[in-house]
Design an enzyme around this catalytic site. Sequence first.
Site: not given
Ligand code: BGP
Length: 487
Positions: A175, A385
Amino acid sequence: MPFVDNFLWGGAIAANQAEGAYLEDGKGLSTADMIIGGNVNTPRMFYPQINPDVFYPSHEAIDFYHRYKEDVALFAEMGWSVFRTSINWSRIYPNGYDEEPNEAGLQFYDDLFDECHKYNIEPLITLCHYEIPWGMVKKYHGFYDRASVDCFVRYATTCFKRYKNKVKYWLTFNEINTATAPHAYNGLGLVEDEDLNRTDTVARTQIKDVPQHRYQALHHEFLASALAVKAGHEINPDFMIGCMIVHIPWYPATCNPKDMIASQKKYQLFNDFCPDVMVRGEYPTYIFKYFEQNGIDPSQFIKEGDAEILKEGVVDMYTFSYYMTNCVAADPEGKDTIGGNIVGGIKNPYLKASDWGWQIDPDGLRYSLNYIHDRYPHVPLMVVENGFGAFDTVEEDGSIHDPYRIAYFREHIKAMRDAAEDGVPVIGYTTWGPIDVVSAGTGEFAKRYGFIYVNRHDDGTGDFARSRKDSFYWYKKVCESNGQDLD
Ligand code: BGP
């Protein structure tokens, strides 16, 4: 068949959110080890020294470091063909700038990748997922100092050489475009002296933001990524190396043309600038205008020869995370806002949101896949993701019923199937957090994404035991039917 025969199905986690073992086998401290947990209303806090009286969620995380064999076996049971995780840089080079790598760290990933191959699961490896060695922060302020580029390339090259026959799919920075959002501290250690020397704790969102420095650090990440891509292709020409973008559609809040322009500007800065550099190999014109209007002087960091480096180091694929959509207005005054992944926006009256305020929008995924393919028609795409953070309840008999999660995935996979039918070359899909992990945004365990439940809680209790949720059996059918069986 909308999905190609060898479509990659699997899940994605990141080292600091899963491994734990934060100082084991020669590992150094990383930026992720320095932040404590928060929740949807309380930001994660940062303090530049470890406080022994405080609970740090990443220090043990879900203990993947010791339990990876059990976890990979569960992934295989779901019928996966790909598993995305990251290498923790501070296991390989404990301070980031060390001359020699740490053999025990390298061996851990050798063993993990062997375990994946035992089940014909292809590793998809992020080199830098929201953390860098803490030593790099103290010495170089993260990527602020150009010396960081060499450190990253040395680290990447070590990994490419070591795993050249075990890993084909690589991502450089997770990201990377979060660097364009003020205060969205992306774990890459750009901490100014005044915060580095502080003796109190501060909310992560309050760490001082200097846009000139932020864009300098981002430029160094671009160079580090491009040089790594070039080195990777020399080591193994079959490597597929991608950029990783958090892609958030920004809908105009109304059909007022001014809102459309606001949407376009937001798209350019947040979504498109980074992949324009990494996929096309050059800075786009609009970003120089943005720099000019925002007092950022690129001549301070773009040096002679950099343009060639960026051109020679373009990526082979575009990979991205997709969770939600936001709205944007030319005049946001008086409009309802909502949170979201990294950045919030204006509330969309047509959408529902998760308990953490992330708006649920499967159509936005189809839209995004088409949008990205139109912009970069020559590269394949992967959704690396996608997922739904929710509170889960364990029933007395130990079962976990999570129809909300199944519903989220069903609709998003349908949307991806529609995009494939639109002609978008999507080659893989890894759900976020297929096993419950520490939340990156809030540091919570309670925000669960998994098909696999982990008995670990925000007060530090729990024995780390794994169990299958209803969604586990559902996703198994999806993987085994190549996305046909979504019932
Ligand atoms: C993305 C990241 C991840 C992950 C996901 C969910 O932005 O790459 O590492 O954590 O989001 O976010 P969160 O864990 O804040 O719910």
